[in-house]
Design an enzyme around this catalytic site. Structure first.
Site, PDB file in Angstrom:
ATOM      1  N   CYS A   1     -23.154  -5.859 -19.088  1.00  9.23           N
ATOM      2  CA  CYS A   1     -21.972  -6.153 -18.276  1.00  9.23           C
ATOM      3  C   CYS A   1     -20.820  -5.295 -18.762  1.00  9.23           C
ATOM      4  CB  CYS A   1     -21.548  -7.614 -18.437  1.00  9.23           C
ATOM      5  SG  CYS A   1     -22.655  -8.817 -17.718  1.00  9.23           S
TER       6      CYS A   1
ATOM      7  N   CYS B   1     -28.070  -7.468 -16.610  1.00  8.32           N
ATOM      8  CA  CYS B   1     -27.514  -7.280 -17.940  1.00  8.32           C
ATOM      9  C   CYS B   1     -28.570  -7.621 -18.997  1.00  8.32           C
ATOM     10  CB  CYS B   1     -26.278  -8.161 -18.119  1.00  8.32           C
ATOM     11  SG  CYS B   1     -25.606  -8.115 -19.794  1.00  8.32           S
TER      12      CYS B   1
ATOM     13  N   CYS C   1     -26.936 -10.758 -21.216  1.00 10.21           N
ATOM     14  CA  CYS C   1     -26.744 -12.105 -20.672  1.00 10.21           C
ATOM     15  C   CYS C   1     -27.601 -12.353 -19.435  1.00 10.21           C
ATOM     16  CB  CYS C   1     -25.274 -12.370 -20.367  1.00 10.21           C
ATOM     17  SG  CYS C   1     -24.683 -11.571 -18.871  1.00 10.21           S
TER      18      CYS C   1
ATOM     19  N   CYS D   1     -19.484 -11.427 -19.970  1.00  6.52           N
ATOM     20  CA  CYS D   1     -20.780 -11.388 -20.629  1.00  6.52           C
ATOM     21  C   CYS D   1     -20.809 -12.362 -21.820  1.00  6.52           C
ATOM     22  CB  CYS D   1     -21.069  -9.961 -21.103  1.00  6.52           C
ATOM     23  SG  CYS D   1     -22.775  -9.671 -21.592  1.00  6.52           S
TER      24      CYS D   1
ATOM     25  N   GLY E   1       0.783  -1.230   0.000  1.00  2.00           N
ATOM     26  CA  GLY E   1       0.000   0.000   0.000  1.00  2.00           C
ATOM     27  C   GLY E   1       0.812   1.277   0.000  1.00  2.00           C
TER      28      GLY E   1
END
Lengths: 196, 299
Positions: B270, B245, B248, B276, B36
């Site tokens: 998506c 979506c 899909c 997708c 980090g």
């Protein structure tokens, strides 16, 4: 300067350095795992091949290097291939190479970086006798799912205590790469190490 | 998967010179050792402008090798300009195999998304980062923000989140939502949607971040805690459009909203095109499946 002291570096400098680095990166990301490094064909006899590989992969004119007496025969080879400055005072070094594990300078004296720039801490490369036998160490910290117990042969007696003192400085501290033959184990400063 | 090719001999393999790679590699190892923390590095000019992923490309160039399979996504899509040109660049200078399948990739360079398919151990995800300093909008001085990180003095960030709640009743950040890494450093996850934040926590994959213009590299090792900042009474909520979506039918993926006509018509799809496409191949159908807009182009 003898011819033997100038054996070649990596057979394929670009690809071998990449392969060695990737193994080191994986080892740093998963402390305690053993990485097999791409090594030069004829490293100086006094350096473990993995130590020579670390030098060829990471050390250059930007990183002052300290080497112990056991590695001194390799000074010409290291200067030639890495173009690095070899310093007499380990406190100035970005990389500290100890081909003899007992010759590692006191860890408390090495550069641990500053609070604002902890990344400037030194990296120790330490030759050990082998992995899989010897002192058992319990590792915890980032990169480890739960804990990992490893065993290392030939660590100096005070290593775990000195490393624990260093770990308390986090995020300052020094990172260690243990090497044996063509193998390396990365112990970043974030890893907590206890005797198991 | 595209086959490996011979790299263009006019360039050093991977485009960058070897000294630059060593410099970036040293920075990457320090970044992994201090999860980090933003490691400064000597960012190079790349053959595209800052802001187009130069940081991510430099990280990718430093890690990529002959055995790798590279996937590049831009907002989840493999087929947008930025993703296509970066993939083509590495095909040319590194000769690596490329893929659009998340599962096949060993290195995934991304702009602003984490794939829906869970990442595995020994995959590396490289994020393109525009602004690596999460405190920058609160404290413009680098000397001061650096000291705040050094002292883990993060009160200012919590005040900002609190003020958000006081004004709006909730934390309004929906992307680039700050996280605490390894219990120590507050980190900008790059402008991924907050929806993706939970995927960073305890991930088995190695996560690397490159900011070219800001000259910073940082990292999250595998199995590291990544906590989205919040309060006990205002817990973190990943944001997602409340829809599914239209291609899909996925109900749990991150969605893009697409305007489809000038009469207010819209569809949700998506954002992860690979996800997708695989779902549609498996027979899943959404509301607009079969619609002219939803038909897969055939060559």
């Amino acid at each position: 300067m003898s011819e033997a002291s100038l054996s070649p570096g990596f057979a394929h400098p670009v690809r071998d350095a990449q392969a060695a680095f990737r193994a080191l990166l994986e080892a740093a990301a998963r402390p305690g795992t053993i990485a097999s490094l791409r090594v030069p064909a004829e490293p100086p006899p006094c350096l473990p091949p993995a130590m020579a590989a670390v030098a060829l992969t990471l050390v250059d004119a930007d990183t002052p290097l300290w080497i112990d007496a056991a590695a001194h025969e390799a000074a010409v080879w290291l200067r030639f291939h890495c173009g690095c400055r070899i310093v007499a005072d380990a406190r100035e070094a970005g990389f500290v190479f100890a081909a003899d594990a007992s010759a590692l300078p006191d860890m408390a004296t090495l550069d641990a970086g500053r609070d604002e720039y902890p990344d400037r801490g030194a990296t120790i490369v330490l030759a050990v006798a082998g992995f899989g036998s010897g002192a058992a160490l319990r590792l915890t910290g980032p990169g480890i799912d739960g804990e990992r117990v490893v065993s290392v042969e030939g660590l100096a007696a005070g290593f775990v205590a000195a490393r624990a003192a260093n770990h308390r400085l986090f995020p300052r501290g020094v990172d260690a790469i243990l090497v044996s033959g063509a193998h390396a184990m990365f112990l970043p400063r974030s890893t907590s190490i206890e005797e198991a | 998967m595209t086959p490996a090719t011979t790299p263009d001999a006019a360039y050093n393999e991977g485009y960058l010179d070897e000294q630059t790679k060593r410099m970036i590699r040293r920075a990457l190892l320090k970044a992994v050792a201090i999860p980090g923390y933003q490691v400064p590095f000597a960012s190079r000019e790349m053959p595209l402008a800052y802001g187009w992923g130069t940081g991510g490309m430099q990280v990718t160039a430093a890690v990529l090798g002959q055995g790798d399979v590279l996937k590049v996504i831009d907002q989840g899509a493999d087929d947008t300009t930025n993703a296509v040109s970066i993939r083509r660049f590495f095909t040319r200078v590194s000769g690596v195999r490329t893929t659009e399948r998340t599962a096949e990739a060993t290195v995934i360079q991304t702009r602003h998304r984490i794939p829906e398919e869970p990442l595995r151990a020994h995959q590396i995800i490289v994020y393109q980062v525009p602004q690596p300093e999460p405190l920058r909008k609160l404290e413009p001085r680098e000397t001061e923000s650096r000291r705040m990180h050094a002292l883990a003095d993060y009160g200012l960030m919590h005040v900002k989140l609190y003020e958000d709640i006081a004004r709006h009743g909730r934390i309004t950040l929906s992307y680039d939502y700050p996280v605490l890494v390894g219990g120590r450093y507050i980190m900008a996850p790059s402008p991924i949607p907050s929806f993706d934040n939970p995927k960073m926590d305890n991930s088995p994959a190695l996560q690397l971040f490159g900011a070219g213009r800001e000259k910073r590299i940082y990292a999250i090792p595998p199995h590291t805690s990544v906590r989205s900042l919040d309060f006990e009474d205002h817990p973190f909520h990943p944001w997602r459009a409340t829809s599914c979506c239209d291609l899909c039918g996925a109900e749990d993926s991150y969605l893009d909203e697409v305007v489809i006509d000038d009469r207010g018509g819209r569809m949700f799809v998506c954002s992860d095109t690979d996800w997708c496409g695989q779902r549609r191949d498996a027979g899943h159908r959404g509301r607009l499946a079969g619609h002219a807009l939803a038909r897969k182009e055939t060559a």
